[in-house]
Structure formats: C-alpha cells, structure tokens
Design an enzyme around this catalytic site. Structure first.
Site, mmCIF file in Angstrom:
data_model
loop_
_atom_site.group_PDB
_atom_site.id
_atom_site.type_symbol
_atom_site.label_atom_id
_atom_site.label_comp_id
_atom_site.label_asym_id
_atom_site.label_seq_id
_atom_site.Cartn_x
_atom_site.Cartn_y
_atom_site.Cartn_z
ATOM 1 N N GLU A 282 0.902 -1.131 -0.065
ATOM 2 C CA GLU A 282 0.042 0.046 -0.214
ATOM 3 C C GLU A 282 0.959 1.173 0.072
ATOM 4 O OE1 GLU A 282 -3.113 0.619 -0.437
ATOM 5 O OE2 GLU A 282 -3.809 -1.508 -0.294
ATOM 6 N N GLU B 264 0.408 3.925 -3.051
ATOM 7 C CA GLU B 264 -0.369 5.191 -2.750
ATOM 8 C C GLU B 264 0.649 6.343 -2.924
ATOM 9 O OE1 GLU B 264 -2.742 5.069 0.664
ATOM 10 O OE2 GLU B 264 -4.263 3.962 -0.533
ATOM 11 N N PRO C 104 -17.069 3.893 6.303
ATOM 12 C CA PRO C 104 -18.409 4.138 5.941
ATOM 13 C C PRO C 104 -18.764 3.651 4.745
ATOM 14 C CG PRO C 104 -17.456 6.328 6.567
ATOM 15 C CD PRO C 104 -16.391 5.045 6.511
ATOM 16 N N GLU D 199 -3.182 12.979 -3.987
ATOM 17 C CA GLU D 199 -2.156 13.711 -3.668
ATOM 18 C C GLU D 199 -1.351 13.051 -2.827
ATOM 19 O OE1 GLU D 199 -1.126 17.861 -2.819
ATOM 20 O OE2 GLU D 199 -3.000 18.151 -3.624
#
Ligand SMILES: [Zn+2]
Length: 179
Positions: A93, A97, A116, A143
C-alpha cells in the site's frame, strides 16, 4: 454494537445452493444460514494495514481520490488481500499510494473502526522507513506528501487515523469532523 447490525449484509439467497437464507444461532450469536445445505455466513471485520513514514518531523499523508471521504487525508492504508501477510499489505500500500519503497520498523498501533457506511475494519499501523522510490500519488490517491505534524492538511479522514496522528504529536485535529 450488538452484532445484529451486520445482518443488513445477510445474503438473501445461499451463495452455494441458492436456497432462501434464514437465520440460525451459531457460535454464540444469530447468523445468516442456509436451511438447505448448512452454509453459515460469518460476518467479520476486514483487516488492513497503514504506514507511518517520517521525514524528520514530517509525516507522509495521501489525499483520498475515491469514496468514502473523497478529498480527505489519511496515512497510506489499504485492505489486506486474500493471499497476503499483513506486513506485505503495508509495504504494497505504501508503494501503490505514495510511490515509496519502505521497510517496516515496527507496529505502532492497532485500531478498529467503521469504514462508511457500515464496514467494520481493523487496521494495523506500522512505522516504516524509506528505502527508495519517488514520492508520487498512486492510483488511489489524488495527492501524496510529507507534512509537519502541527500543520497537517485537512480534514483527516477516519477516527483511527486521527488517533494515530495525535499519538505522533499532531495538534489541532479537533476542527476535523468526527465520523
Ligand atoms: Zn445452501
């Protein structure tokens, strides 16, 4: 939580034999179950890993590109794949990212929460140091950057991430909406 909230996720039909599902008391609680073939739908939280990468006093954050919480900031984090070890998740990850190669140096904290609308998650937050790569926002991130703990961008998404950032020394997170 009573555990019954997860029943909203119950399959209406058995994924094995297609019979209409019902409920059965199994392993200490009521679970969706198939009266025909015996399949039980166990509803469990999803595990994920987050990474704390520092440059001096700064910490690496990414801005979310996809729902939920589009435009909000988090530590680089993602769900564990079926065939991964959790530390592999963290390293993958970070790379996906932020573009950074990292070496994990320890477990900083483990928090659970709700993604959520209703997905319970458990996130293992690792400390890590850069070993290579180049800082660039990956596919899931709008970003990526390093920020001073007393001047973080906002809002910071997810209570678990705010808890970790506060533990690192971040201040003034109160302005960020709780979920
Ligand atoms: Zn069945």
């Amino acid at each position: 939580m009573s555990g019954l909230e997860g029943l909203a996720r119950a399959y209406p039909f058995c994924p094995r034999c297609r019979a209409a599902m019902s409920f059965r008391f199994e392993g200490g609680r009521t679970r969706p179950a198939c009266p025909e073939c015996g399949f039980v739908q166990y509803l469990n939280p999803a595990p994920g890993a987050g990474v704390i990468v520092r440059r001096g006093d700064q910490v690496c954050l990414v801005q979310r590109k996809f729902p939920p919480k589009v435009g909000q900031w988090t530590l680089p984090t993602g769900f564990m794949e079926w065939d991964e070890d959790i530390d592999e998740t963290a390293v993958r990850e970070a790379k996906e990212e932020t573009g950074l190669d990292v070496r994990l140096t320890g477990v900083f904290a483990v928090h659970n929460g709700i993604l959520p609308p209703d997905q319970p998650v458990v996130v293992v937050f690792y400390t890590a140091e850069e070993t290579g790569g180049e800082l660039t926002a990956g596919d899931d991130a709008a970003e990526a950057g390093f920020f001073d703990l007393d001047r973080l961008p906002g809002p910071i998404a997810f209570a678990a991430h705010r808890k970790v950032l506060r533990a690192l020394g971040a201040v003034d997170l109160e302005r960020h909406p709780e979920e």
